[in-house]
Write an enzyme that holds these catalytic residues in place. Structure first.
Site, PDB file in Angstrom:
ATOM      1  CE  LYS A 122      40.531  42.115  42.012  1.00  0.00           C
ATOM      2  NZ  LYS A 122      39.638  43.220  41.227  1.00  0.00           N
ATOM      3  CB  SER A 150      37.639  43.673  44.528  1.00  0.00           C
ATOM      4  OG  SER A 150      37.429  43.597  43.076  1.00  0.00           O
ATOM      5  CB  SER A 188      37.755  46.939  41.266  1.00  0.00           C
ATOM      6  OG  SER A 188      36.703  46.581  42.019  1.00  0.00           O
TER       7      SER A 188
END
Length: 389
Positions: free
Chosen positions: A26, A103, A127
């Site tokens: 990420k 996210s 997330s």
């Protein structure tokens, strides 16, 4: 829909328990020699390349995982949808035309597409758990503080955690064992699941019907006693009159504390750099900038009540069993019910507890996940349940 990666990485990997496994990182985690973008071009422009890998990346690489790319994240990780105003919406192959959840959107998408085996992500308010639910994956939000966040862009530091997504329980357990290290103490295996009716009764019937069989399939005692009938819990942190359930009060407290911390972390940069945000993220930061101390004090009282509830309701051998999201992934461009999502994810966040997301079933052929929450420090116990799933 777009590719889940914003940058590909040449990495040969090495020997170790994760040898041969591909890792999507990420874009909140530092990779040595590259700038971390945090989902926003202005952040990328105003930050120098990282001198070293984030500690979580270094651990996974040291165990043999091969980094294949930096994955898209929602801007500064402050969204649960999985769409990015600047970089697009990563594909969700389990629900075509729908968002992957955020996210940790790119990490989840890369794993679901088979482009990576391990998706390294963060979970502040859901997330990891929400993308896992939307994409039919396994994911763990670990106990707060158990996995290092050194070299990771923060959102709300007292809630932020780093964990992984995987297509199967075995890979999830392998990767999390590397990140968690040795537990400080042993915990009793889960023999009882609390599926509280005060939480389940608020869910859409289709979600209840899809997820409850997965709870029962674990073969453990299931108790439906309400979660929030505790006199130590502060019903409302804002003093509003009537009509607010304890679960909604917890959500409001989480939202206030997260916003306060997000502004403390990024407010000065926002005011100095004037980044362009998508409308939802922009509005959340604007609202966060207006919070005052009284908002935080009241929310902290509610948080203390949730901590006490988790301690009382989830003793050794018990896990909370609730859906990871209120339903399947929304269509791209559709506004998600953020409040309904956070009502399901905030208990783990407020208490610092680990939360495991498991594939549970489908609603209209779209994945929905089961979330299991146990007392802080019980990560390995939850991972053992994933293996029996």
């Amino acid at each position: 829909m777009t590719d889940p990666f914003i940058a590909l990485v040449e990495d040969l990997g090495g020997p170790g328990p994760l040898e041969g496994l591909r890792l999507a990182v990420k874009d909140l985690f530092d990779l040595a020699g590259t700038a971390t973008g945090a989902g926003n071009p202005r952040w990328l422009e105003t930050h120098a390349p990282a001198e070293a890998d984030a500690e979580a990346v270094a651990l996974l690489r040291g165990a043999g995982a091969r980094v294949v790319g930096k994955a898209i994240t929602d801007e500064l990780a402050w969204s649960l949808n999985g769409s990015n105003f600047h970089y697009g919406t990563p594909e969700n192959p389990a629900a075509p035309g729908r968002v992957p959840g955020g996210s940790s959107s790119g990490s989840a998408s890369a794993v679901a597409l088979g482009l990576a085996d391990i998706g390294l992500g963060t979970d502040t308010g859901g997330s990891i758990r929400v993308p896992a639910s939307y994409c039919g994956l396994y994911g763990l939000r670990p106990t707060h503080g158990r996995v290092s966040l050194e070299g990771v862009v923060p959102l709300a530091p007292t809630f932020d955690t780093a964990g992984v997504l995987a297509r199967d329980a075995h890979t999830l357990r392998l990767a999390m064992a590397v990140l968690l290290g040795e537990p400080e103490e042993a915990h009793a295996p889960v023999t009882r699941l609390l599926a509280p009716r005060d939480i389940w009764d608020e869910l859409p019937a289709a979600t209840r019907d899809a997820v409850m069989p997965a709870v029962e399939a674990l073969g453990l005692e299931v108790d439906t006693t309400p979660f929030f009938d505790d006199p130590h819990f502060g019903l409302e942190h804002d003093g509003a009159a009537g009509g607010v359930t304890p679960l909604e009060s917890a959500r409001r407290a989480y939202a206030a504390l997260q916003a306060w911390e997000a502004w403390q972390a990024h407010g000065a940069w926002i005011e100095a750099s004037r980044p362009e945000f998508e409308p939802g993220v922009k509005a959340r930061f604007a609202n966060a900038s207006k919070l005052v101390g009284a908002d935080v004090t009241g929310a902290q009282r509610v948080r203390s009540g949730v901590v006490a509830l988790v301690r009382d309701r989830l003793p050794e051998g018990t896990a909370l069993a609730i859906p990871a999201a209120p339903g399947p992934a929304p269509l791209v461009g559709e506004e998600p019910d953020r409040e309904a999502i956070v009502r399901l994810t905030c208990i783990a966040g407020l208490s610092g507890a680990p939360g495991l997301a498991l594939p549970a079933g489908t609603v209209e052929d779209l994945p929905v996940g089961l979330q299991l929450v146990a007392a802080p420090g019980s990560d390995e116990v939850l991972l053992a349940l994933a293996g029996s799933h």
